[in-house]
Each structure stands twice: as C-alpha cells, then as structure tokens.
Scaffold this motif. Structure first.
Motif: not given
Length: 217
Positions: A1, A194, A198-199, A201-205, A208
């Motif tokens: 998050m 939504e 969700t993407k 809040m997935s804490n992307p690195k 993506t």
C-alpha cells in the motif's frame, strides 16, 4: 500500500483525451487523498499555440513551467503530514512537451530559463501512465468539446504519443503502472476503477503493464 507520508502519486498520460484528470479526481475521491491538478485552461497562450505553434509555442511552454514551479512551491509549504496527494502532471512533462513543440532557438531559450529556476520536485511514490491510440484520443477530445483543444491534430497527438513512449522507456525514478486505457471507462464504471485501485494498493515495483478489460455491465 502507498505510504501516507505526504508523497505524491502522479497520474500521467499520453496527450489530451486519455482521461487522466477524470481518473485523478476519481481516485482522490475514492481514496480520500488530496489532489493537485494542472490548469491548462488558465494558460492564455495555449489555444493559439495549438492553432499557430510558430507564434505562441514558447510562451505557452514558459507559462506552464512557471505555473508548475508555483504549484510545487505551494505544495512544499504544506505540512508533511498532509495526506497522500494525487496529481495529474509530472514535472518532466514540461520538457517533454517543450522538446516536441519548440524549434532549436526556442529550446535554447527555454533551457536558459529552466537553468535559472529552482525546482525541488518531490519524487512520486507511483506514476500511472495511461495509453490510448490517437484515434481514441481524437474521439474523446471531440466529445468533451473544450474550446482550446479544437485545433489539436492527429499529427500533433501522434508526435506527443511517441514522445511519451520514448520517455517511459528509460524512466526509473518511481514505479510505473502503464495502463491501456483505450477501452476502459474510469468515469462511469466503478468496476474499472476498483480494478485499478487494487493494482495501486498492491505496492507495484518497477514497470507494470496493465491491460484492464472493459466491464461488461
């Protein structure tokens, strides 16, 4: 998050019409974040720069640069305990457009002005880059009917689209969500929104790539 420490999550798009400001407002409302928006309608040179870039492109770019500096300075004055902010611009966007719109002499002048401005822009926690084909952008621009956009051409939008693509090949300051926004509707579909939240809040690195499918209902 995302960490709620006064950072900025930037909504960054291809040229006009992809839906970045709409999405910025939706995310700010749903996540209860502050919002920082660029204000193209305040630029008195913008419409004429689209109509006749040889006359007003430099003035339009310098106006945006000074506007951006003022916005970032005001941001710095606020408490670090302010909520996460969502912005619909990133500072590097100004140079991207300057390089696309200015001739060599104008670019040299732009660079001289830029060198004498102190800009301490925060590094974004996350960049969201929205992509769409030029045909989609043209259709959306026509549908919303903003007066200052009526002179935008397919050739110009193609040039800016290509500039964004080149820019993000090497961008590594922040994680980037690259989203195909050609067929999704963040304005009216809560399901599409939504899926994106969700993407986020997935804490992307890193980078993506996301190809969200449009909602059926």
């Amino acid at each position: 998050m995302l960490q709620n420490q006064g950072g900025i999550m930037v909504i960054l798009s291809s040229p006009s019409g992809v839906g970045k400001t709409t999405l910025a407002n939706k995310l700010a409302s749903n996540l209860n974040y502050d919002i920082l928006l660029e204000m193209p309608i305040e630029n008195p040179f913008l419409e004429n720069s689209y109509r006749n870039p040889n006359q007003s492109a430099l003035a339009a770019q310098l106006f945006f640069l000074f506007q951006r500096v003022q916005q970032l300075e005001e941001l710095k004055q606020k408490s670090i305990f302010e909520p996460v902010r969502i912005a619909d611009f990133i500072l590097e966007k100004d140079r991207l457009f300057a390089e696309a719109n200015l001739n060599n002499e104008e670019m040299r002048l732009y660079d001289k002005v830029y060198e004498h401005i102190t800009i301490d822009a925060p590094i974004p926690d996350l960049v969201i880059y929205l992509q769409a084909p030029v045909e989609v952008l043209m259709a959306r621009i026509e549908r919303r009917g903003l007066k200052f956009e009526r002179y935008l051409t397919q050739e110009y939008l193609t040039k800016i689209n290509d500039a964004y693509s080149r820019f993000f090949l090497d961008y590594d300051k922040s994680p980037v969500l690259i989203i195909n926004a050609a067929e999704i509707d963040f304005e009216s579909s809560e399901d599409d929104l939504e899926m994106l939240i969700t993407k986020i809040m997935s804490n992307p690195k890193g980078k993506t790539f996301i190809n969200l499918q449009p909602s059926i209902f």
